[in-house]
Design a protein around this motif. Structure first.
Motif, PDB file in Angstrom:
ATOM      1  N   PRO A   1       1.008  -1.360   0.174  1.00 32.62           N
ATOM      2  CA  PRO A   1       0.054  -0.044  -0.146  1.00 32.62           C
ATOM      3  C   PRO A   1       0.767   1.385   0.051  1.00 32.62           C
ATOM      4  N   GLY A   2       0.480   2.306  -0.815  1.00 30.88           N
ATOM      5  CA  GLY A   2       1.341   3.424  -0.998  1.00 30.88           C
ATOM      6  C   GLY A   2       2.453   3.571  -1.826  1.00 30.88           C
ATOM      7  N   ALA A   3       2.587   2.338  -2.615  1.00 33.32           N
ATOM      8  CA  ALA A   3       3.788   2.272  -3.195  1.00 33.32           C
ATOM      9  C   ALA A   3       3.399   2.804  -4.839  1.00 33.32           C
ATOM     10  N   VAL A   4       4.547   3.426  -5.563  1.00 34.41           N
ATOM     11  CA  VAL A   4       4.468   4.022  -6.753  1.00 34.41           C
ATOM     12  C   VAL A   4       5.362   3.481  -7.678  1.00 34.41           C
ATOM     13  N   THR A   5       4.943   3.253  -9.077  1.00 31.48           N
ATOM     14  CA  THR A   5       5.955   2.974 -10.016  1.00 31.48           C
ATOM     15  C   THR A   5       5.985   4.002 -11.196  1.00 31.48           C
ATOM     16  N   PHE A   6       7.053   4.668 -11.658  1.00 29.42           N
ATOM     17  CA  PHE A   6       7.101   5.743 -12.898  1.00 29.42           C
ATOM     18  C   PHE A   6       7.850   5.192 -14.093  1.00 29.42           C
ATOM     19  N   ILE A   7       7.243   5.430 -15.054  1.00 25.26           N
ATOM     20  CA  ILE A   7       8.009   5.419 -16.364  1.00 25.26           C
ATOM     21  C   ILE A   7       8.585   6.307 -17.011  1.00 25.26           C
ATOM     22  N   ALA A   8       9.763   6.239 -17.352  1.00 28.67           N
ATOM     23  CA  ALA A   8      10.342   7.199 -18.321  1.00 28.67           C
ATOM     24  C   ALA A   8      10.117   7.045 -19.685  1.00 28.67           C
ATOM     25  N   CYS A   9       9.583   7.894 -20.640  1.00 31.35           N
ATOM     26  CA  CYS A   9       9.427   7.990 -21.954  1.00 31.35           C
ATOM     27  C   CYS A   9       9.766   9.023 -22.657  1.00 31.35           C
ATOM     28  N   ASP A  10      10.133   8.712 -24.016  1.00 31.18           N
ATOM     29  CA  ASP A  10      10.533   9.618 -24.926  1.00 31.18           C
ATOM     30  C   ASP A  10       9.525   9.392 -26.053  1.00 31.18           C
ATOM     31  N   GLY A  11       8.534  10.200 -26.179  1.00 33.97           N
ATOM     32  CA  GLY A  11       7.362   9.790 -26.906  1.00 33.97           C
ATOM     33  C   GLY A  11       6.916   8.632 -26.442  1.00 33.97           C
ATOM     34  N   ASP A  12       6.612   7.688 -27.677  1.00 31.30           N
ATOM     35  CA  ASP A  12       6.286   6.258 -27.399  1.00 31.30           C
ATOM     36  C   ASP A  12       7.218   5.467 -26.818  1.00 31.30           C
ATOM     37  N   GLU A  13       8.564   5.670 -26.730  1.00 33.36           N
ATOM     38  CA  GLU A  13       9.535   4.900 -26.394  1.00 33.36           C
ATOM     39  C   GLU A  13       9.692   4.932 -24.884  1.00 33.36           C
ATOM     40  N   ARG A  14       9.577   3.764 -24.222  1.00 35.80           N
ATOM     41  CA  ARG A  14       9.980   3.508 -22.826  1.00 35.80           C
ATOM     42  C   ARG A  14      11.556   3.417 -22.545  1.00 35.80           C
ATOM     43  N   LEU A  15      11.845   4.209 -21.600  1.00 32.76           N
ATOM     44  CA  LEU A  15      13.196   4.329 -21.617  1.00 32.76           C
ATOM     45  C   LEU A  15      13.689   3.804 -20.136  1.00 32.76           C
ATOM     46  N   GLY A  16      12.750   3.585 -19.332  1.00 31.80           N
ATOM     47  CA  GLY A  16      13.279   3.062 -17.813  1.00 31.80           C
ATOM     48  C   GLY A  16      11.917   2.942 -16.839  1.00 31.80           C
ATOM     49  N   PHE A  17      12.239   2.554 -15.875  1.00 25.35           N
ATOM     50  CA  PHE A  17      11.209   2.537 -14.753  1.00 25.35           C
ATOM     51  C   PHE A  17      11.896   2.591 -13.200  1.00 25.35           C
ATOM     52  N   ILE A  18      11.134   2.951 -12.317  1.00 27.05           N
ATOM     53  CA  ILE A  18      11.429   2.782 -10.859  1.00 27.05           C
ATOM     54  C   ILE A  18      10.367   2.544 -10.103  1.00 27.05           C
ATOM     55  N   HIS A  19      10.311   1.862  -9.145  1.00 25.16           N
ATOM     56  CA  HIS A  19       9.446   1.531  -8.094  1.00 25.16           C
ATOM     57  C   HIS A  19      10.150   2.032  -6.859  1.00 25.16           C
ATOM     58  N   ALA A  20       9.028   2.655  -6.196  1.00 23.57           N
ATOM     59  CA  ALA A  20       9.313   2.628  -4.704  1.00 23.57           C
ATOM     60  C   ALA A  20       8.096   2.626  -3.904  1.00 23.57           C
ATOM     61  N   GLU A  21       8.454   2.401  -2.523  1.00 23.40           N
ATOM     62  CA  GLU A  21       7.452   2.177  -1.755  1.00 23.40           C
ATOM     63  C   GLU A  21       7.640   2.528  -0.101  1.00 23.40           C
TER      64      GLU A  21
END
Length: 152
Positions: free
Chosen positions: A52-72
């Motif tokens: 509960p309370g976790a978040v995941t972010f995606i880095a994008c350049d247009g439609d291209e996904r470049l990376g992700f991070i997950h935090a909790e």
């Protein structure tokens, strides 16, 4: 580049980064299969049933996904107060050296401040020299070190 919250449509991209994450673990007493098994199981557990309370972010350049991070949220072992914990961060090979990981870390730090957390913690494989140098440049200091001995 934009940083956005992850959606269910991002899960296959995120899970596809498991070899990148496992590949930085240079552990003489662990086989590549053991490390990959750990990485896939850890990612599945962390992402399929997030705390509960976790978040995941995606880095994008247009439609291209470049990376992700997950935090909790996690208890700080010294203060017993909630802090942010980053169990997963990965960027694609084309994103390396482009500031993507730093932007993802900044997004989590901003999120953590918004939650009222005093710090952000993470773990990194001791053998991941490049990762450790990256985190040091971001202002992170080493607090604990886990030691392991193979006794087989």
């Amino acid at each position: 580049m934009i940083i956005r919250p992850a959606t269910a449509d991002d899960l296959s991209f995120i899970h596809a980064q498991a070899p990148r994450l496992a590949g930085v673990a240079d552990l003489a007493w662990r086989t590549a299969e053991e490390v990959m098994h750990f990485q896939r199981a850890f990612m599945h557990e962390t992402l399929e049933a997030p705390r509960p309370g976790a978040v995941t972010f995606i880095a994008c350049d247009g439609d291209e996904r470049l990376g992700f991070i997950h935090a909790e949220p996690q208890l700080d072992i010294f203060t017993d107060r909630q802090c942010a914990y980053v169990p997963l961060l990965a960027v694609t090979p084309v994103a390396e050296g482009r500031g993507v990981a730093a932007a993802l870390m900044a997004a989590v730090e901003s999120w953590a401040r918004g939650q009222g957390y005093a710090n952000v913690a993470l773990d990194v494989f001791a053998s991941n020299v490049r990762g450790r140098a990256f985190y040091a440049r971001q202002g992170y200091g080493e607090e604990t070190l886990r030691l392991v001995k193979d006794i087989r």
